[in-house]
Design an enzyme around this catalytic site. Structure first.
Site, PDB file in Angstrom:
ATOM      1  N   LYS A  82      -1.612  -9.716  -8.242  1.00 58.32           N
ATOM      2  CA  LYS A  82      -0.443  -8.790  -7.716  1.00 58.32           C
ATOM      3  C   LYS A  82      -0.325  -7.466  -8.938  1.00 58.32           C
ATOM      4  O   LYS A  82      -0.431  -7.977 -10.098  1.00 58.32           O
ATOM      5  CB  LYS A  82       0.899  -9.328  -7.497  1.00 58.32           C
ATOM      6  N   SER A 157       6.253  -8.280  -0.141  1.00 57.41           N
ATOM      7  CA  SER A 157       5.759  -7.146  -0.931  1.00 57.41           C
ATOM      8  C   SER A 157       4.493  -7.623  -1.287  1.00 57.41           C
ATOM      9  O   SER A 157       3.798  -6.525  -1.676  1.00 57.41           O
ATOM     10  CB  SER A 157       6.564  -6.859  -1.855  1.00 57.41           C
ATOM     11  N   SER A 181       8.532 -12.465  -0.774  1.00 58.54           N
ATOM     12  CA  SER A 181       7.443 -11.890  -0.979  1.00 58.54           C
ATOM     13  C   SER A 181       6.074 -12.479  -1.030  1.00 58.54           C
ATOM     14  O   SER A 181       5.108 -11.836  -1.015  1.00 58.54           O
ATOM     15  CB  SER A 181       7.514 -10.663  -2.167  1.00 58.54           C
TER      16      SER A 181
HETATM   17  N1  GLN Z   1      11.443  -8.164   1.375  1.00 58.39           N
HETATM   18  C1  GLN Z   1      12.335  -8.506   0.209  1.00 58.39           C
HETATM   19  C2  GLN Z   1      12.800  -7.187  -0.345  1.00 58.39           C
HETATM   20  O1  GLN Z   1      12.289  -6.230   0.005  1.00 58.39           O
HETATM   21  C3  GLN Z   1      11.895  -9.418  -0.833  1.00 58.39           C
HETATM   22  C4  GLN Z   1      11.004  -8.893  -1.649  1.00 58.39           C
HETATM   23  C5  GLN Z   1      10.446  -9.730  -2.783  1.00 58.39           C
HETATM   24  O2  GLN Z   1      10.382 -10.934  -2.504  1.00 58.39           O
HETATM   25  N2  GLN Z   1      10.045  -9.256  -3.598  1.00 58.39           N
HETATM   26  O3  GLN Z   1      13.478  -7.099  -1.328  1.00 58.39           O
END
Ligand code: GLN
Length: 494
Positions: A82, A157, A181
């Site tokens: 990532k 994400s 994410s």
């Molecule tokens: N979708 C969640 C957010 O927007 C989690 C994101 C994540 O785990 N980095 O914060």
């Protein structure tokens, strides 16, 4: 011609084939790069492809083979990373304009451990900007598409890391999970996805989102491969004081233990939440039945406090993010407006131009929640809620060894469908967030395909702190019982 069928092999099999000299690490690296070449123009899982790094790593493995040395556990395994993890020789952009040209000046501990285990770095994977999002649409460089249906999101994400594995462009990958994410894109792409216990994996070299919630973890196509990757990256790191000095148990040894007598708690009130698709509920019920058929002791439990996890998370997450993102000021890192009038103008305009809409929203939410006069009402309340959620889990784990929930309330949605409705997007993580708040480990395992859309559905298995062994053991048993083929049509056709 590179043999792209090598990309259908699991990490465990690739390493063995290389050790037996049936294939060279170089041929595997070439297969991965050819698969990227064939598919990534359509999927866009990668922000940067790193053929030089991959081929150099492969050469090291091939030299070890030639010298008859023992191979490390992930020798010759193509891996995606990532783009919020530093790796020397690559940019670390966090899919943000503000870091578009930022060159890593050191390597993240988890990435280094993956490389030390013999993995071949194929590239840096696309993501929602700074990991804010559930669809990878918040990337400054354009969305990643779901290999199961190119009109749909792969989740987020860590959508690029998930799509890279689903599309066989990488055999395994690393993502980061602050509220879901890793697990949510895992569910939406039919991959196995793990968020370890908070403190299990070092966060050194991961660009921070919410430091009390962030964890790095693997994507893979099998539970065994995910376990191999976590085994490689887990453990204390002197560079991260929140990494914990607990022994890392032998995850692979746990995989075949079966679930006879294991106490599995189905979290029933989560299934009743409005917005949970019928097919998702049916998959959890199917998984529960599979556990019962395997001899597990399946019962029911309710976690009513967890319902408030989403609200608490959207105070705590943005509060920590607003503080962590203060360092991107146009002076110390990244993008700087060329024509600033003074320091304040430089800072304000560099941020306004460098950050995307969702990032600005998070900074504003967090700053507001932490401001004098609101701190107790918002941040203080959220922390109390967090404590209550932790206690609720602690009680549930007195009765059960693992808990079973959906991973995501729906299958992959269409690109654009939720982009203009942040609240609808935030709901994607209603089942995954409680584990981050409580610091618990969770895995998303493919549990079926939606009859109507043909899209993957995942279920989440949670375990006690630092009990990833039991989590993997239950996941492996379920994977074996369901026996699903999770090859996206795009991969089958090409
Ligand atoms: N979708 C969640 C957010 O927007 C989690 C994101 C994540 O785990 N980095 O914060």
């Amino acid at each position: 011609m590179a043999d792209r069928t090598l990309m259908h092999m699991t990490a465990a099999r690739l390493r063995d084939a290389i050790a037996r000299r049936e294939v060279s690490a170089r041929e595997v690296a070439e297969a991965a790069l050819a698969q990227v070449e064939a598919l990534d123009a359509r999927v866009h899982a990668f922000n940067q492809v790193t053929p030089d790094l991959a081929l150099a790593a492969a050469e090291r493995i091939d030299r070890m083979v030639a010298a008859g040395e023992d191979l490390p556990p992930l020798a010759g395994v193509p891996a995606g990373i990532k783009d919020n993890m530093n790796l020397l020789g690559t940019r670390t952009t966090c899919s943000s304009r503000i870091l578009e040209n930022y060159e890593s000046v050191y390597t993240c501990t988890a990435v280094q451990r993956l490389l030390d285990a013999g993995a071949l770095p194929i590239g840096k994977c696309n993501m929602d900007e700074f990991a804010f999002g559930s669809s990878t649409e918040n990337s400054a460089f354009g969305p990643t598409r779901n290999p199961w249906d190119l009109e749909r999101v792969p989740g987020g994400s860590s959508g690029g890391s998930a799509a890279a594995v689903a599309a066989r462009m990488a055999t395994v990958s690393l993502g980061s999970d602050t509220g879901g994410s890793i697990r949510q894109p895992g569910a939406l792409t039919g991959t196995v996805a793990v968020k370890p216990t908070y403190g299990r994996v070092s966060r050194y070299g991961l660009v921070a989102f919410a430091s009390s919630l962030d964890q790095i973890g693997p994507f893979a196509r099998t539970v065994e491969d995910a376990a191999l990757v976590l085994q490689a990256i887990a453990g204390k790191d002197p560079m991260d004081a929140t990494s914990v000095d607990e022994p890392v148990s032998d995850y692979i040894a746990a995989l075949d233990a079966g679930v006879a007598g294991l106490r599995v708690g189905v979290v029933t009130d989560m299934l009743e939440l409005e917005g949970c698709a019928g097919e998702v509920r049916a998959s959890v019920e199917r998984a529960a039945k599979a556990f019962a058929d395997l001899g597990a002791d399946v019962g029911e439990v309710e976690l009513p406090m967890s319902r408030h996890g989403l609200s608490a998370y959207y105070i705590i997450g943005p509060a920590e993010a607003s503080s962590n993102l203060a360092r991107f000021d146009g002076i110390r890192y990244g993008y700087r407006v060329p024509d600033a009038e003074d320091v304040l103008d430089l800072c304000m305009r560099s941020r306004a131009e460098g950050f995307g809409t969702e990032t600005i929203r998070r900074v504003m939410l967090g700053t507001y929640a932490l401001s004098a006069g609101y701190y107790d009402a918002y941040y203080g309340q959220a922390q109390k809620t967090r404590t209550l959620i932790m206690r609720e889990f602690a009680e549930a784990f007195e009765r059960f060894d693992v808990l079973l929930t959906p991973t995501s309330p729906t299958v992959a949605f269409k690109i654009g469908e939720k982009a203009s409705d942040p609240l609808a997007m935030y709901l994607s993580d209603v089942y995954t967030i409680p584990l981050n708040l409580a610091g618990l480990p969770g895995i998303s395992v493919p549990a079926g395909l939606c009859e109507e859309s043909g899209l993957p559905i995942g279920v989440q298995i949670a375990a006690r702190h630092f009990d990833e062994s039991t989590m993997f053991r239950a996941a492996a048993a379920l994977e074996g019982a369901l026996g699903l083929d999770m090859t996206p049509p795009l991969v089958r056709e090409t």
